[in-house]
Design an enzyme around this catalytic site. Structure first.
Site, mmCIF file in Angstrom:
data_model
loop_
_atom_site.group_PDB
_atom_site.id
_atom_site.type_symbol
_atom_site.label_atom_id
_atom_site.label_comp_id
_atom_site.label_asym_id
_atom_site.label_seq_id
_atom_site.Cartn_x
_atom_site.Cartn_y
_atom_site.Cartn_z
ATOM 1 C CG MET A 271 -2.056 0.971 1.187
ATOM 2 S SD MET A 271 -3.187 0.702 2.571
ATOM 3 C CE MET A 271 -3.900 -0.869 2.107
ATOM 4 C CG ASP B 294 8.700 3.283 0.902
ATOM 5 O OD1 ASP B 294 9.494 4.157 0.489
ATOM 6 O OD2 ASP B 294 9.019 2.405 1.718
#
Length: 366
Positions: free
Chosen positions: A303, A306
């Protein structure tokens, strides 16, 4: 406004004790309790909590099933798993992390009330941490809370961890291939599938999997027993060598470095980067800087975003980059953002990542 908490636990004593502990903190308010997830869903429909404190072993629906279903929704509520069944390195602990638990708290089988009372600071900190978690950052923006809880920190880049290069270019004195991998939600199982497919002479690998402190060593040990390659939790100064994968320790950044022809890892403290520590962006940017075209980057299910910027930097430095495809991802956030950012050379199913990586390493070493 205080952080709103829903407690789901089949023990009335635990619900009462946790309510007293959390309500004693002026920045936290328990808005409801439920004896199992079915009742919990009904409470959520009445008033949405900011954080759920969740047991695992319950009637009608167990906590892990609820956690998995919650994190498959468009707007999941962060969950702190508080259970006797999440001993460090246990299968339940690994699954809870895989399904997106923001924090884990292990209750003892006996003396639960005393333990919870003595763990007040830890429990309240876990709720705060969950509230600030990356998966729910959008809820932080419109929801002001009291001044004792810091507002969300700026989304820092890898610049805060990587020192400035001493020169504009770093000569590549080796042709040895290095693989860096980033993963988050769903990554524990994806990494297992990927690593177990690799031969014992695979290139050296460095991995960032978003995972709390103290769990990465057990995770690495579990993988080591399943794989042909050696898998271990990274320690500062560990060499990156053929036939071995290093997993960044929870709560520390992991950087790839090079001294002459030798690659090694540096383990560092520091602020959250892309709202994570360890951060995939930190690892990927260090690979772009110190390995350049000798690197292969892989971004897997997770999620958020990054790793997207770091993968673009790797791509621009000449590295070969791979993203897991949407169909095989638990969450397509991180790979999807990397693709949107223009840093991905090839998108492949999880089942093909190992072979794609090995083929690339072979071709690029010629």
């Amino acid at each position: 406004m205080p952080i709103k908490v829903l407690i789901i636990d089949d023990s009335a004593l635990v619900r009462e004790t946790l309510s007293q502990i959390l309500n004693s903190d002026p920045d936290i308010k328990v808005i409801a309790t439920a004896s199992d997830p079915i009742f919990g869903v009904k409470k959520i429909k009445v008033e949405r909590p900011d954080v759920i404190v969740l047991d695992i072993e319950m009637a009608r629906m167990d906590g892990l099933t609820f956690l998995r279903k919650m994190n498959e929704t468009v707007d999941p509520i962060p969950c702190v798993v508080c259970s006797t069944m999440v001993a460090e390195g246990s299968e339940n602990a690994m699954k809870a992390l895989e399904y997106g638990a923001a924090a884990l708290l292990q209750k003892p089988a006996l003396g639960t009330r005393k333990f919870l009372e003595e763990s007040k600071v830890r429990i309240c900190d876990a709720v705060r941490s969950a509230y600030k978690s990356t998966s729910n950052i959008k809820k932080l923006i419109p929801s002001p809370i009291s001044s004792r809880i810091h507002s969300p920190q700026p989304k820092l880049s890898a610049d805060v961890i990587l020192e400035k290069p001493t020169s504009l270019t770093t000569p590549l004195e080796t042709t040895e291939k290095i693989v860096v991998v980033g993963a988050s939600t769903g990554g524990t199982e994806a990494l297992k599938d990927f690593l177990t497919m690799l031969p014992d002479d695979a290139p050296g690998i460095v991995i960032v999997q978003h995972m709390p402190e103290h769990f990465t060593a057990a995770f690495a040990s579990r993988l080591d027993g399943l794989c042909k390659i050696h898998v271990k939790e990274a320690q500062n100064g560990d060499a990156v060598i053929q036939g071995q994968a290093l997993i960044a320790p929870g709560n520390y950044h992991c950087l790839l470095k090079r001294s002459g022809s030798r690659y090694f890892v540096e383990i560092k403290e520091g602020p959250l980067v892309s709202r994570h520590r360890p951060s995939v962006d930190v690892l990927f940017r260090s690979a772009a800087r110190y390995a350049g075209k000798n690197a292969i980057g892989i971004i897997m299910t997770g999620m958020g975003d990054d790793g997207a910027k770091g993968m673009r930097e790797m791509h621009d430095a000449g590295a070969f980059t791979i993203a897991q495809d949407e169909a095989s991802c638990i969450v397509y956030g991180m790979p999807g953002e990397a693709v949107k950012n223009g840093g991905v050379d090839k998108i492949v199913p999880l089942s093909n990542i190992a072979q794609t990586m090995m083929n690339s390493a072979l071709i690029r070493s010629r």
